[in-house]
Every structure is written in C-alpha cells, then in structure tokens.
Design an enzyme around this catalytic site. Structure first.
Site, PDB file in Angstrom:
ATOM      1  N   ARG A  31       0.846  -1.188   0.000  1.00 37.60           N
ATOM      2  CA  ARG A  31       0.000   0.000   0.000  1.00 37.60           C
ATOM      3  C   ARG A  31       0.887   1.246   0.000  1.00 37.60           C
ATOM      4  NH1 ARG A  31      -2.140  -3.500   3.970  1.00 37.60           N
ATOM      5  NH2 ARG A  31      -4.277  -4.167   3.497  1.00 37.60           N
ATOM      6  N   LYS A  55      -2.077  -2.315   7.868  1.00 42.17           N
ATOM      7  CA  LYS A  55      -3.261  -1.828   8.580  1.00 42.17           C
ATOM      8  C   LYS A  55      -3.436  -2.610   9.879  1.00 42.17           C
ATOM      9  CE  LYS A  55      -6.083  -0.283   4.716  1.00 42.17           C
ATOM     10  NZ  LYS A  55      -7.347  -0.494   4.010  1.00 42.17           N
ATOM     11  N   HIS A 125      -2.309   2.849  -5.930  1.00 40.18           N
ATOM     12  CA  HIS A 125      -3.081   1.616  -5.754  1.00 40.18           C
ATOM     13  C   HIS A 125      -3.108   0.777  -7.032  1.00 40.18           C
ATOM     14  CE1 HIS A 125      -5.607  -0.889  -3.287  1.00 40.18           C
ATOM     15  NE2 HIS A 125      -6.417  -1.059  -4.326  1.00 40.18           N
ATOM     16  N   ARG A 128      -0.561  -1.871  -6.756  1.00 44.41           N
ATOM     17  CA  ARG A 128      -1.011  -2.965  -5.892  1.00 44.41           C
ATOM     18  C   ARG A 128      -1.952  -3.899  -6.654  1.00 44.41           C
ATOM     19  NH1 ARG A 128      -1.473  -4.307  -0.490  1.00 44.41           N
ATOM     20  NH2 ARG A 128      -3.543  -4.821   0.298  1.00 44.41           N
ATOM     21  N   HIS A 151      -3.884  -8.991   3.537  1.00 51.19           N
ATOM     22  CA  HIS A 151      -5.326  -9.100   3.750  1.00 51.19           C
ATOM     23  C   HIS A 151      -5.607 -10.069   4.891  1.00 51.19           C
ATOM     24  CE1 HIS A 151      -6.313  -7.872  -0.667  1.00 51.19           C
ATOM     25  NE2 HIS A 151      -6.130  -6.822   0.119  1.00 51.19           N
ATOM     26  N   TYR A 160      -9.449  -9.077  -6.246  1.00 51.40           N
ATOM     27  CA  TYR A 160      -8.413  -9.011  -7.267  1.00 51.40           C
ATOM     28  C   TYR A 160      -8.558 -10.170  -8.250  1.00 51.40           C
ATOM     29  CZ  TYR A 160      -6.255  -5.561  -4.276  1.00 51.40           C
ATOM     30  OH  TYR A 160      -6.016  -4.447  -3.530  1.00 51.40           O
TER      31      TYR A 160
END
Length: 175
Positions: A31, A55, A125, A128, A151, A160
């Site tokens: 990211r 995150k 992004h 990514r 994730h 994706y």
C-alpha cells in the site's frame, strides 16, 4: 503504462529513488502508506524482502524480485550514498530531505503520468492491483497473494481475482 512510468522516472529529478519506488511497489503489492513507512533497517536486500507495517498494526515481510532489489541497491548506492544512514531513517525521502508522505507519493505519480504522456489516471493503488492480478494470473495460490497483500481474509483478495477473471475473458476473446 508501467513501462512508460519507468521511463518517466528515469528522466525525473530523482531517477534512482523513483525507479526503486515504482519497482518496489509493483513487485511487492504494498500500500502507499506502507511504502512511505519503510525504514532503512526494514529493507533486507540479501533476502530480497521488506518489512511492512500494515493496517491494524499488522507487520509482514513481503518479497521482491531481482529487478526491484537491484533498483533499491542502486538507489542506496547512488542517491543516498552521502547520507549517514540510521536504520530508523525513512527509506524514501522527499526532495526536501524529509520522509516521503502519502500525499507526496500521489503528487509524484501525477508528475510521472504527465511526463509519460499517459491519459489515464495513474495512482499508487494501481501498482497494488497490477501486482495482485499478475501474481494470480501467473498461478500463485490465493493464500500467498493474501499474505503478500496483508489481507486478513481471502474474501478481500478475491476482489483481485475477479479482475483477473475479467482479464482472462478479455484475452480469450482477443486471442
């Protein structure tokens, strides 16, 4: 489009940094905020991996290929060679010698897009998404893609996969 960005990066005011940045992004699936948060001590060129702070304060190692590793080595050898390096110092610096921020990264993408003559919007992004799509299309297991992207669930990663399915359908029609 990516090759056009790389060519624009080569002609920019900070070519070593910009090339390393682009290759690291497309090769790791990181990211924008993760890229901006990398410290020098979190880069392991020998193992071709980088520690990212994701995150929810979830750290993970991501792997990069030879091309990105070489670009990072060149960046450190040429653009940052005169700097006394502290392992806690940011890997990517702005033109003013400060830590590269997410907004600075977005501005860099805008400049490179314009210099490359690309009409479509270009943003971090996309790197990514391109990484994930290419990794999946090459046959990587969904769990590996999930881990590399940071994730927490495979459902996030499946988004994706849908874009890869659309690409498959388009290529089937075309070829």
């Amino acid at each position: 489009e990516f090759n056009a960005l790389l060519q624009a990066a080569a002609l920019s005011t900070n070519p070593y940094r910009n090339r390393a940045l682009l290759l690291l992004m497309i090769d790791s699936g990181a990211r924008a905020s993760e890229i901006c948060g990398i410290a020098l001590g979190e880069l392991d060129l020998e193992e071709q991996r980088v520690l990212l702070h994701g995150k929810g304060e979830k750290d993970r190692y991501v792997y990069v290929g030879v091309r990105a590793s070489r670009a990072l080595y060149d960046y450190l050898s040429h653009a940052r060679r005169d700097v006394e390096r502290d392992r806690h110092e940011p890997l990517f610096m702005s033109e003013r010698g400060e830590s590269l921020t997410r907004s600075g990264l977005l501005a860099l993408f805008r400049r490179l897009r314009i210099e490359a003559g690309l009409r479509n919007r270009c943003y971090p992004h996309m790197m990514r998404r391109t990484f994930a799509t290419e990794f999946l299309c090459a046959g990587a297991p969904i769990k590996d893609v999930q881990r590399q992207l940071g994730h927490t669930s495979a459902k996030q990663t499946m988004e994706y996969l849908y874009s890869s399915e659309a690409r498959l359908k388009e290529n089937h029609r075309r070829f």
